[in-house]
Design a protein around this motif. Sequence first.
Motif, mmCIF file in Angstrom:
data_model
loop_
_atom_site.group_PDB
_atom_site.id
_atom_site.type_symbol
_atom_site.label_atom_id
_atom_site.label_comp_id
_atom_site.label_asym_id
_atom_site.label_seq_id
_atom_site.Cartn_x
_atom_site.Cartn_y
_atom_site.Cartn_z
ATOM 1 N N ALA A 93 -3.952 6.102 -14.686
ATOM 2 C CA ALA A 93 -4.882 6.762 -13.763
ATOM 3 C C ALA A 93 -4.716 8.276 -13.813
ATOM 4 O O ALA A 93 -5.700 9.029 -13.768
ATOM 5 N N LEU A 94 -3.480 8.734 -13.936
ATOM 6 C CA LEU A 94 -3.235 10.177 -14.007
ATOM 7 C C LEU A 94 -3.708 10.751 -15.337
ATOM 8 O O LEU A 94 -4.089 11.924 -15.406
ATOM 9 N N ARG A 130 -6.544 0.384 -7.383
ATOM 10 C CA ARG A 130 -7.060 -0.737 -6.604
ATOM 11 C C ARG A 130 -8.215 -1.458 -7.307
ATOM 12 O O ARG A 130 -8.464 -2.630 -7.047
ATOM 13 N N TYR A 131 -8.891 -0.746 -8.199
ATOM 14 C CA TYR A 131 -10.003 -1.320 -8.967
ATOM 15 C C TYR A 131 -9.727 -1.129 -10.457
ATOM 16 O O TYR A 131 -10.254 -0.214 -11.085
ATOM 17 N N ASP A 144 0.827 -1.207 0.000
ATOM 18 C CA ASP A 144 0.000 0.000 0.000
ATOM 19 C C ASP A 144 0.859 1.255 0.000
ATOM 20 O O ASP A 144 0.545 2.238 -0.678
ATOM 21 N N ALA A 145 1.950 1.233 0.753
ATOM 22 C CA ALA A 145 2.844 2.396 0.818
ATOM 23 C C ALA A 145 3.520 2.633 -0.529
ATOM 24 O O ALA A 145 3.653 3.783 -0.974
ATOM 25 N N LEU A 146 3.938 1.559 -1.184
ATOM 26 C CA LEU A 146 4.589 1.692 -2.490
ATOM 27 C C LEU A 146 3.613 2.256 -3.518
ATOM 28 O O LEU A 146 3.961 3.158 -4.300
ATOM 29 N N ARG A 147 2.385 1.749 -3.513
ATOM 30 C CA ARG A 147 1.373 2.240 -4.453
ATOM 31 C C ARG A 147 1.114 3.729 -4.232
ATOM 32 O O ARG A 147 1.044 4.511 -5.183
ATOM 33 N N ALA A 195 -8.753 9.258 -4.585
ATOM 34 C CA ALA A 195 -9.504 9.053 -5.822
ATOM 35 C C ALA A 195 -8.655 8.343 -6.875
ATOM 36 O O ALA A 195 -9.121 7.441 -7.574
ATOM 37 N N ILE A 196 -7.399 8.757 -6.991
ATOM 38 C CA ILE A 196 -6.490 8.108 -7.948
ATOM 39 C C ILE A 196 -6.146 6.701 -7.480
ATOM 40 O O ILE A 196 -6.090 5.752 -8.276
ATOM 41 N N ASP A 197 -5.944 6.542 -6.180
ATOM 42 C CA ASP A 197 -5.647 5.232 -5.611
ATOM 43 C C ASP A 197 -6.771 4.244 -5.909
ATOM 44 O O ASP A 197 -6.524 3.056 -6.153
#
Length: 218
Positions: free
Chosen positions: A168-169, A58-59, A18-21, A52-54
């Motif tokens: 995503a960006l 994740r999905y 999670d931290a890396l993402r 929002a980007i995360d």
Amino acid sequence: SSKEDRPPDELTGHAFRDALRLLFILVRGSAPHPSPTEQWDRVFLGEKRALAIDFWLRYPDYLADQLLSLYETDGDPVLFDAAKRILVEDEPDVRLVKMIRWQRGAFDDLQTSLAILGFRGLAKPMRRKQANGHIYEYLTGPLARSFLEEAVKDQPELGWYERQTGLALRVATDKSGSALKDIHYAEEEYAKTPYGESIPSITDRVIKRIKTIEGVDA
């Protein structure tokens, strides 16, 4: 399973993943800091924007759906190919990291990830006052950029995070966190998820959409 059911090593693995993402998002989605220092020369604005980007990392099925919408707008085949690749490689199943829907949408506490990144000197969260409240800023610098470059070099499979963050960006552009949340809520399945429940997959719908675009009977 709940966190209590998982062994400690699995919890640690999830925490570092999670931290890396999050670090990929904060670094690749950042802008030059207006008052840079040697340690901190880039800034990512907004907790809501980061979340929002995360969500799209994740999905992957929701990200694919947005890439298809962009493709239908500007016709860039790269967008369609990226969306199709997400489904062909079963990313919505293999890469899924579920989020719970709360009153303000998909949410996850970033504090554990930020603590890990802060301990390593890779990111620094700040809270800045504004006329209508406050905004969270996340500072990064050369150390974070070199860390990600070395990580991908040493473990090429981590390049997935690099690629997915870029996609995503491309969807997010320079929109605010609130504007990105509006995009999320435009997805019926997301909007209708009851508070406290996991946001469901839309893989089947996205597959049908790809087939329709290709002219194949769904």
